[in-house]
Design a protein around this motif. Structure first.
Motif, PDB file in Angstrom:
ATOM      1  N   ASN B  48      15.219  -7.919  -0.343  1.00 31.25           N
ATOM      2  CA  ASN B  48      16.176  -8.150  -1.950  1.00 31.25           C
ATOM      3  C   ASN B  48      17.118  -6.683  -1.228  1.00 31.25           C
ATOM      4  OD1 ASN B  48      14.663  -9.125  -3.757  1.00 31.25           O
ATOM      5  ND2 ASN B  48      13.297  -9.034  -2.843  1.00 31.25           N
ATOM      6  N   ASP B  49      16.334  -5.689  -0.058  1.00 35.30           N
ATOM      7  CA  ASP B  49      17.578  -5.244   0.919  1.00 35.30           C
ATOM      8  C   ASP B  49      17.074  -3.974   0.038  1.00 35.30           C
ATOM      9  OD1 ASP B  49      18.982  -4.200   1.938  1.00 35.30           O
ATOM     10  OD2 ASP B  49      21.002  -4.465   1.355  1.00 35.30           O
ATOM     11  N   LEU B  50      15.687  -3.645  -0.237  1.00 35.33           N
ATOM     12  CA  LEU B  50      15.211  -1.988  -1.380  1.00 35.33           C
ATOM     13  C   LEU B  50      15.110  -1.201   0.159  1.00 35.33           C
ATOM     14  CD1 LEU B  50      12.609  -4.490  -3.526  1.00 35.33           C
ATOM     15  CD2 LEU B  50      15.131  -2.909  -4.026  1.00 35.33           C
ATOM     16  N   PRO B  51      15.461   0.199  -0.217  1.00 32.58           N
ATOM     17  CA  PRO B  51      14.761   1.366   0.455  1.00 32.58           C
ATOM     18  C   PRO B  51      13.599   1.385   0.675  1.00 32.58           C
ATOM     19  CG  PRO B  51      15.971   2.374  -1.126  1.00 32.58           C
ATOM     20  CD  PRO B  51      16.286   0.802  -1.328  1.00 32.58           C
ATOM     21  N   GLY B  52      12.635   1.736   2.270  1.00 36.10           N
ATOM     22  CA  GLY B  52      11.608   2.129   2.066  1.00 36.10           C
ATOM     23  C   GLY B  52      11.495   2.826   1.499  1.00 36.10           C
ATOM     24  N   GLU B  53      10.020   3.778   0.432  1.00 35.58           N
ATOM     25  CA  GLU B  53       9.887   4.915   0.156  1.00 35.58           C
ATOM     26  C   GLU B  53       8.779   5.920   1.206  1.00 35.58           C
ATOM     27  OE1 GLU B  53       8.206   5.587  -3.785  1.00 35.58           O
ATOM     28  OE2 GLU B  53       8.241   2.733  -3.791  1.00 35.58           O
ATOM     29  N   LYS B  54       9.280   7.321   1.016  1.00 36.18           N
ATOM     30  CA  LYS B  54       8.678   7.759   1.715  1.00 36.18           C
ATOM     31  C   LYS B  54       6.778   8.305   0.724  1.00 36.18           C
ATOM     32  CE  LYS B  54       9.372  12.617   4.872  1.00 36.18           C
ATOM     33  NZ  LYS B  54      10.019  13.640   4.981  1.00 36.18           N
ATOM     34  N   THR B  55       5.985   8.214   1.461  1.00 33.20           N
ATOM     35  CA  THR B  55       4.468   8.189   0.899  1.00 33.20           C
ATOM     36  C   THR B  55       3.587   9.484   1.459  1.00 33.20           C
ATOM     37  OG1 THR B  55       3.686   7.095   1.721  1.00 33.20           O
ATOM     38  CG2 THR B  55       5.003   6.159  -0.169  1.00 33.20           C
ATOM     39  N   THR B  56       3.118  10.111   0.380  1.00 37.08           N
ATOM     40  CA  THR B  56       1.575  10.786   1.527  1.00 37.08           C
ATOM     41  C   THR B  56       0.978  10.326   1.516  1.00 37.08           C
ATOM     42  OG1 THR B  56       1.769  12.284  -0.525  1.00 37.08           O
ATOM     43  CG2 THR B  56       2.125  12.931   1.070  1.00 37.08           C
ATOM     44  N   GLN B  57       0.009  10.130   2.374  1.00 38.11           N
ATOM     45  CA  GLN B  57      -1.904  10.122   3.118  1.00 38.11           C
ATOM     46  C   GLN B  57      -2.558  10.588   1.929  1.00 38.11           C
ATOM     47  OE1 GLN B  57      -3.829   7.973   3.515  1.00 38.11           O
ATOM     48  NE2 GLN B  57      -3.909   8.268   5.047  1.00 38.11           N
ATOM     49  N   THR B  58      -3.163   9.735   1.502  1.00 38.41           N
ATOM     50  CA  THR B  58      -3.732  10.520   0.138  1.00 38.41           C
ATOM     51  C   THR B  58      -5.635   9.885   0.527  1.00 38.41           C
ATOM     52  OG1 THR B  58      -3.642   9.174  -1.485  1.00 38.41           O
ATOM     53  CG2 THR B  58      -2.097  10.871  -1.785  1.00 38.41           C
ATOM     54  N   GLU B  62      -4.194   2.167  -0.432  1.00 37.49           N
ATOM     55  CA  GLU B  62      -3.026   1.798  -1.364  1.00 37.49           C
ATOM     56  C   GLU B  62      -1.820   3.194  -1.196  1.00 37.49           C
ATOM     57  OE1 GLU B  62      -4.583   1.867  -5.255  1.00 37.49           O
ATOM     58  OE2 GLU B  62      -5.086   0.351  -4.780  1.00 37.49           O
ATOM     59  N   ASN B  63      -1.063   2.158  -0.534  1.00 34.47           N
ATOM     60  CA  ASN B  63      -0.047   3.198  -0.091  1.00 34.47           C
ATOM     61  C   ASN B  63       1.641   2.943   0.249  1.00 34.47           C
ATOM     62  OD1 ASN B  63       1.546   5.945   0.806  1.00 34.47           O
ATOM     63  ND2 ASN B  63       0.998   5.756   3.020  1.00 34.47           N
ATOM     64  N   PRO B  64       2.634   2.772  -1.069  1.00 37.14           N
ATOM     65  CA  PRO B  64       2.417   3.662  -1.493  1.00 37.14           C
ATOM     66  C   PRO B  64       1.732   3.557  -2.761  1.00 37.14           C
ATOM     67  CG  PRO B  64       4.586   1.528  -1.481  1.00 37.14           C
ATOM     68  CD  PRO B  64       3.668   1.427  -0.437  1.00 37.14           C
ATOM     69  N   PRO B  65       1.332   4.096  -3.741  1.00 36.11           N
ATOM     70  CA  PRO B  65       0.088   3.987  -4.358  1.00 36.11           C
ATOM     71  C   PRO B  65       0.701   3.256  -5.910  1.00 36.11           C
ATOM     72  CG  PRO B  65       1.031   6.306  -4.387  1.00 36.11           C
ATOM     73  CD  PRO B  65       1.899   5.573  -3.447  1.00 36.11           C
ATOM     74  N   ASP B  66       1.956   3.135  -5.740  1.00 34.01           N
ATOM     75  CA  ASP B  66       2.033   1.934  -7.349  1.00 34.01           C
ATOM     76  C   ASP B  66       3.451   1.354  -7.269  1.00 34.01           C
ATOM     77  OD1 ASP B  66       2.196   1.195  -9.723  1.00 34.01           O
ATOM     78  OD2 ASP B  66       2.302   2.832 -10.348  1.00 34.01           O
ATOM     79  N   ARG B  67       4.145   1.186  -8.065  1.00 34.23           N
ATOM     80  CA  ARG B  67       5.093  -0.024  -7.780  1.00 34.23           C
ATOM     81  C   ARG B  67       6.501   1.145  -8.089  1.00 34.23           C
ATOM     82  NH1 ARG B  67       4.752  -3.389 -11.670  1.00 34.23           N
ATOM     83  NH2 ARG B  67       2.999  -2.655 -11.606  1.00 34.23           N
ATOM     84  N   SER B  68       7.855   0.521  -7.619  1.00 34.18           N
ATOM     85  CA  SER B  68       8.775   1.920  -8.570  1.00 34.18           C
ATOM     86  C   SER B  68      10.041   0.767  -7.989  1.00 34.18           C
ATOM     87  CB  SER B  68       8.655   3.042  -7.664  1.00 34.18           C
ATOM     88  OG  SER B  68       9.146   2.562  -5.952  1.00 34.18           O
TER      89      SER B  68
END
Lengths: 219, 284
Positions: B48-58, B62-68
């Motif tokens: 779907n040609d979607l860019p990656g997301e920068k996330t933080t280690q919590t 679950e990483n990324p923690p949620d959909r967007s």
């Protein structure tokens, strides 16, 4: 032709706030209806502009009445007292009202009225209560979105819609009685007390007797 | 260079008429097979040609923690106590593609709609960002940013061409399977029976009869879907039914009645008004 006698009824600030509020209300109702009635939504053409209009005029709608708190706090207090005080005269008015409003007859049975007649008082009260609910529910959905659960959000949306339906419908009655009713209207669409600030003395004597007698005696 | 999912498409699969007209398709997600590799997540982004997301280690798996709006599928992690034994489960989360979809009902501009195959598709050009879908979706799926909605489209552009959605295509252990709806339900039920014999007596198939039948069904290892962050009995919210079935029609009728009433009032009151109440201007 006898010269029409006019007496002042609404001051400049009252008229200004009334019209700013009217414009804000119509734009809020219009942009809200686009979402509430899906068959109208094609008008938006995929643009979010109605969202911005809704928010800008929501702020106007919320803020403007508060000017009175600074310029005329006593007026605010007495207005609030008025709309929440219902006496025997009001019930009398409600009983006599249908014949007068629907048939234009039986004015002699209408009890003498204050500056705000009972019907106006009811409208004022509805505006106050419904606006309160609309503002609270709107703020929760706008600013408090992340803070409340989705169930609260759904409830707020329902309250928002219900308040607006009642206000939206009574808005038409308000305009009609103000400028269209054959015997009750105190002016025309473009020439009325909310524009000039002056009302016909004869009209005031008949429809707002208590208020008329008080202000003419003071003179 | 990212892997080209298209190039991996088997030539055999392309000859199978998997989109025969009138045959409903569906996807099965088997949490007992899922290894949590997040291959589906990556394949979704790639196709779907979607860019990656920068996330933080919590500290969570679950990483990324949620959909967007740019992450349409994530892998949810859950652990639960199964009679003293810790069960560690991963589940792919994305749009459930309800047959009776609250978002489709709520959307005033038909930006969310059912595509010809019955999946919930998105037309972002029509979206005005009103968020009614976000408010009413019983699965909390749609995400809105910059006044535009985004969510899983079940790879509509692949499916119409008879191909498997990218996530199911890539899933290494075949935890995600795609096929005719009937076959998928039969497969899910058979899998549940097998799991019941293999130490998961409470295994269940989730979604075959929810909201008119979900387009994405789950094989769960426990009969409490909330353990997997799935609602127990998802349904169209009551407030939404109130809006569509009561407020809107009754409001419309009241509005019409008011306008009609005022017009009638005008005609009647004008005709019957007594001389006494005429304005002084007119008397002279």
């Amino acid at each position: 032709m006898r010269a029409r006698q006019e007496i002042p009824i609404y001051n400049f600030q009252q008229r200004t706030v009334h019209w700013i509020h009217t414009v804000a209300f119509i734009l809020l109702l219009g942009t809200g209806l686009l979402v509430f009635v899906p068959s109208l939504s094609f008008l938006m053409g995929g643009s979010a502009i109605s969202r911005y209009i809704h928010r800008i005029f929501a702020v106007v709608y919320m803020i403007v009445p508060f000017f009175f708190l600074f310029t005329d706090p006593e007026g605010v207090r007495s207005s609030l007292r008025t709309i929440f005080t219902w006496s025997g005269d009001d019930w009398q008015w409600l009983k006599a009202m249908p014949s007068f409003y629907f048939l234009g007859r039986g004015e002699e049975k209408m009890p003498p009225q204050e500056k705000l007649a009972t019907g106006q008082k009811a409208w004022y009260l509805l505006v106050f209560l419904a606006s309160f609910l609309i503002i609270i529910s709107g703020l929760v959905m706008w600013i408090g979105r992340e803070l409340v659960g989705v169930g609260v959000h759904q409830t707020m949306l329902t309250i928002h819609d219900l308040s607006m339906i009642s206000l939206g419908i009574m808005f038409f009655v308000h305009v009609y009685l103000g400028v269209f009713h054959p015997v009750m209207a105190s002016g025309t669409l473009f020439r009325n007390p909310m524009i000039s600030g002056m009302t016909d003395a004869e009209y005031a004597r008949k429809h707002h007797t208590k208020w008329y007698e008080r202000v003419t005696k003071e003179k | 260079m990212a892997i080209n999912v298209d190039a991996l498409e088997s030539p055999i699969e392309n000859t199978i008429p998997s989109t025969r007209k009138g045959v409903k398709k569906a996807m099965l997600v088997d949490v007992s097979i899922c290894i949590g590799c997040r291959g589906c997540h990556v394949a979704c982004k790639q196709w779907n040609d979607l860019p990656g997301e920068k996330t933080t280690q919590t500290g969570s798996f679950e990483n990324p923690p949620d959909r967007s709006v740019i992450t349409w599928t994530v892998v949810k992690f859950s652990e639960y106590d199964d009679n003293g034994r810790v069960r560690w489960m991963t589940r792919q989360e994305k749009c459930q593609h309800c047959t009776d979809a609250a978002c489709v009902r709520a959307c005033p501009t038909a930006a969310l709609y059912h595509d010809p195959l019955g999946f919930v598709a998105v037309d972002r050009d029509k979206c005005i960002g009103c968020r009614l879908c976000v408010i009413y979706c019983p699965f909390d799926i749609p995400r809105v940013e910059d006044n535009k909605v985004a969510k899983c489209t079940m790879c509509q552009d692949r499916v119409v061409a008879g191909r498997t959605p990218a996530c199911a295509k890539t899933c290494p252990p075949n935890a995600l399977t795609w096929g005719d709806r009937e076959d998928i339900i039969a497969k899910g039920k058979a899998r549940v029976e097998a799991l019941k014999k293999r130490g998961f007596p409470k295994a269940m198939l989730y979604g075959d009869n929810i909201l008119g039948g979900l387009g994405v069904m789950y094989v769960l290892t426990h009969d409490d879907p909330t353990l997997f962050y799935l609602p127990k009995e998802p349904k169209i919210p009551a407030t939404m039914g109130f809006w569509k079935n009561i407020m809107q029609p009754v409001g419309g009728v009241l509005f019409g009645a008011t306008v009609a009433g005022l017009i009638i009032n005008y005609i009647v009151a004008r005709a019957t008004k007594s001389e006494v109440v005429r304005s002084p201007e007119k008397e002279e």
